[in-house]
Motif scaffolding. Structure first.
Motif, PDB file in Angstrom:
ATOM      1  N   LEU A 271       0.846  -1.190   0.000  1.00 16.28           N
ATOM      2  CA  LEU A 271       0.000   0.000   0.000  1.00 16.28           C
ATOM      3  C   LEU A 271       0.881   1.239   0.000  1.00 16.28           C
ATOM      4  CD1 LEU A 271      -2.776   1.328   0.269  1.00 16.28           C
ATOM      5  CD2 LEU A 271      -2.656   0.951   2.739  1.00 16.28           C
ATOM      6  N   GLY A 272       0.896   1.958  -1.120  1.00 19.52           N
ATOM      7  CA  GLY A 272       1.699   3.173  -1.214  1.00 19.52           C
ATOM      8  C   GLY A 272       2.566   3.183  -2.454  1.00 19.52           C
ATOM      9  N   PHE A 281       2.099   3.439  -7.923  1.00 17.58           N
ATOM     10  CA  PHE A 281       1.599   3.144  -6.586  1.00 17.58           C
ATOM     11  C   PHE A 281       0.993   1.736  -6.548  1.00 17.58           C
ATOM     12  CE2 PHE A 281       2.110   7.599  -6.690  1.00 17.58           C
ATOM     13  CZ  PHE A 281       2.335   8.011  -5.384  1.00 17.58           C
ATOM     14  N   LEU A 282       0.973   1.168  -5.338  1.00 19.07           N
ATOM     15  CA  LEU A 282       0.529  -0.210  -5.136  1.00 19.07           C
ATOM     16  C   LEU A 282      -0.693  -0.255  -4.232  1.00 19.07           C
ATOM     17  CD1 LEU A 282       4.000  -1.808  -4.269  1.00 19.07           C
ATOM     18  CD2 LEU A 282       3.055  -1.335  -6.530  1.00 19.07           C
ATOM     19  N   THR A 297      -7.901   2.068   2.202  1.00 13.63           N
ATOM     20  CA  THR A 297      -6.889   2.030   1.142  1.00 13.63           C
ATOM     21  C   THR A 297      -7.098   3.203   0.190  1.00 13.63           C
ATOM     22  OG1 THR A 297      -6.640  -0.377   1.240  1.00 13.63           O
ATOM     23  CG2 THR A 297      -6.031   0.689  -0.821  1.00 13.63           C
ATOM     24  N   ALA A 298      -8.346   3.425  -0.201  1.00 11.34           N
ATOM     25  CA  ALA A 298      -8.650   4.545  -1.098  1.00 11.34           C
ATOM     26  C   ALA A 298      -8.325   5.878  -0.444  1.00 11.34           C
ATOM     27  CB  ALA A 298     -10.123   4.494  -1.501  1.00 11.34           C
ATOM     28  N   GLU A 299      -8.647   6.018   0.807  1.00 11.20           N
ATOM     29  CA  GLU A 299      -8.387   7.280   1.500  1.00 11.20           C
ATOM     30  C   GLU A 299      -6.897   7.596   1.558  1.00 11.20           C
ATOM     31  OE1 GLU A 299     -10.328   9.111   5.389  1.00 11.20           O
ATOM     32  OE2 GLU A 299      -8.805   7.618   5.921  1.00 11.20           O
ATOM     33  N   ILE A 300      -6.104   6.615   1.939  1.00  8.56           N
ATOM     34  CA  ILE A 300      -4.657   6.820   2.056  1.00  8.56           C
ATOM     35  C   ILE A 300      -4.043   7.167   0.705  1.00  8.56           C
ATOM     36  CG2 ILE A 300      -2.471   5.642   2.514  1.00  8.56           C
ATOM     37  CD1 ILE A 300      -3.992   4.055   4.700  1.00  8.56           C
ATOM     38  N   LEU A 301      -4.368   6.375  -0.304  1.00  8.22           N
ATOM     39  CA  LEU A 301      -3.772   6.604  -1.616  1.00  8.22           C
ATOM     40  C   LEU A 301      -4.287   7.894  -2.259  1.00  8.22           C
ATOM     41  CD1 LEU A 301      -3.669   3.022  -3.121  1.00  8.22           C
ATOM     42  CD2 LEU A 301      -1.736   4.428  -2.458  1.00  8.22           C
ATOM     43  N   THR A 304      -2.487  10.885  -0.861  1.00  8.33           N
ATOM     44  CA  THR A 304      -1.112  10.964  -1.367  1.00  8.33           C
ATOM     45  C   THR A 304      -1.090  11.418  -2.825  1.00  8.33           C
ATOM     46  OG1 THR A 304      -0.469   9.172   0.121  1.00  8.33           O
ATOM     47  CG2 THR A 304       1.028   9.687  -1.686  1.00  8.33           C
ATOM     48  N   LEU A 305      -1.967  10.861  -3.644  1.00  6.38           N
ATOM     49  CA  LEU A 305      -1.994  11.193  -5.066  1.00  6.38           C
ATOM     50  C   LEU A 305      -2.409  12.649  -5.300  1.00  6.38           C
ATOM     51  CD1 LEU A 305      -3.625   7.899  -6.348  1.00  6.38           C
ATOM     52  CD2 LEU A 305      -1.276   8.618  -6.741  1.00  6.38           C
ATOM     53  N   ARG A 306      -3.338  13.139  -4.489  1.00  3.87           N
ATOM     54  CA  ARG A 306      -3.751  14.539  -4.640  1.00  3.87           C
ATOM     55  C   ARG A 306      -2.617  15.484  -4.270  1.00  3.87           C
ATOM     56  NH1 ARG A 306      -8.859  12.605  -2.700  1.00  3.87           N
ATOM     57  NH2 ARG A 306      -8.306  13.175  -0.562  1.00  3.87           N
TER      58      ARG A 306
END
Length: 314
Positions: A271-272, A281-282, A297-301, A304-306
């Protein structure tokens, strides 16, 4: 060019796409088959208790459980589709002990997938199915995706393709280690009073759904990635289910299926951001907990992506 490309149209990939779309990010989803028809379709949708989880996952699971009712309500408002989120009693038998939980959540993964697909299309997200990605090429400013249907370019790519993630990442020189664990399940319908709670022991689980079905699962066959359901697997599940809940002997079988869950040696998901990468990203290796951990998982990624997107705009 798209801001974010997501490879994998299961619940994890679609939930991430939805989270990004809600923040007005441009998103493209690529799926090698039909969205939600592989491992996500096979899942029972229980939002597991901490007793069933590695300690390292407890905080993530707790956050994900808090996010689920919010996600389900938002999707229903946007699409009119009930995702089957409900809370009910849960009886767990493990190592000779019984644990009773007055309220544990569950979701219907098939309805959830349908709702996510509908919401994404309403928001203008492109979803391309039957796309076999053959190569991921990371450049300084972009990532290029090559496939049987052509090429796409994005600022980031997230690989959420389940067991297929390992081979895809290898094309970009990124190494992860997962193995498949086949799980067999069946759905039955029982006349009369509905099963009032989820039942779970060391051999089997029974999950009553809002439509009256009871899901029975699941076998675990490490390193087995064959298609189909074994007679031996169904028999073992039914025998264990009858011991746990004797009235199940009178149920009518409606469906049998199997799925391949991606597992890691550590038991923890990838994850990350990938090692030695800035734009790849994974989100894979969740094994039995992909449905449970999809919102967190969606929240964390997505967060980060934003951040990456905002930094590059500046």
């Amino acid at each position: 060019m798209t801001d974010h490309i997501i490879i994998g149209g299961g619940v994890i990939g679609l939930t991430l796409a939805y989270s990004l779309a809600c923040q007005n990010e441009s998103v493209l989803v690529l799926e090698r088959g039909t969205c939600g028809q592989e491992t996500s379709r096979a899942a029972a949708g229980m939002l597991a208790t901490d007793i069933e989880l590695r300690e390292e996952l407890h905080a993530l699971a707790a956050r994900s459980r808090r996010l689920y009712p919010l996600l389900a309500r938002r999707l229903e408002r946007e699409t009119g589709i009930d995702c089957g989120y409900r809370e009910q009693p849960f009886l767990l038998k493990r190592n000779g002990r019984e644990y009773v939980f007055p309220s544990v959540g569950q979701i219907d993964p098939r309805r959830l997938t349908t709702a996510l697909m509908s919401a994404l299309r309403k928001r203008g997200v492109s979803i391309e199915e039957q796309v076999d990605v053959t190569r991921i090429c990371e450049n300084e400013d972009t990532v290029r995706i090559e496939s049987n249907e052509g090429e796409w370019t994005g600022r980031t790519v997230t690989v959420a393709a389940g067991r297929g993630s390992q081979a895809l990442l290898a094309t970009a020189g990124i190494s992860i280690a997962t193995y498949g664990v086949k799980g067999e399940c069946l759905a039955v319908r029982l006349a009369g009073e509905p099963l009032p709670s989820i039942l779970f022991d060391d051999s089997v689980y029974l999950v009553p759904k809002a439509d009256g079905r009871i899901l029975i699962g699941a076998t675990e066959l490490p390193y087995d990635e064959t298609v189909g359901v074994r007679v031996a697997g169904v028999m073992s599940l039914l025998q264990a289910a009858e011991q746990l809940y004797p009235p199940i002997r009178d149920a009518v079988i409606e469906e049998v299926w199997s799925g391949i869950r991606p597992q890691t040696e550590s038991g923890l998901p990838y994850l990350g951001v990938a090692d030695s990468s800035r734009r790849i990203f994974l989100a894979t290796g969740h094994h039995r907990h992909g449905i449970l951990l999809a919102p967190v998982t969606a929240e964390i990624l997505a967060n980060t992506l934003r951040l990456i997107q905002k930094e590059e705009v500046r």
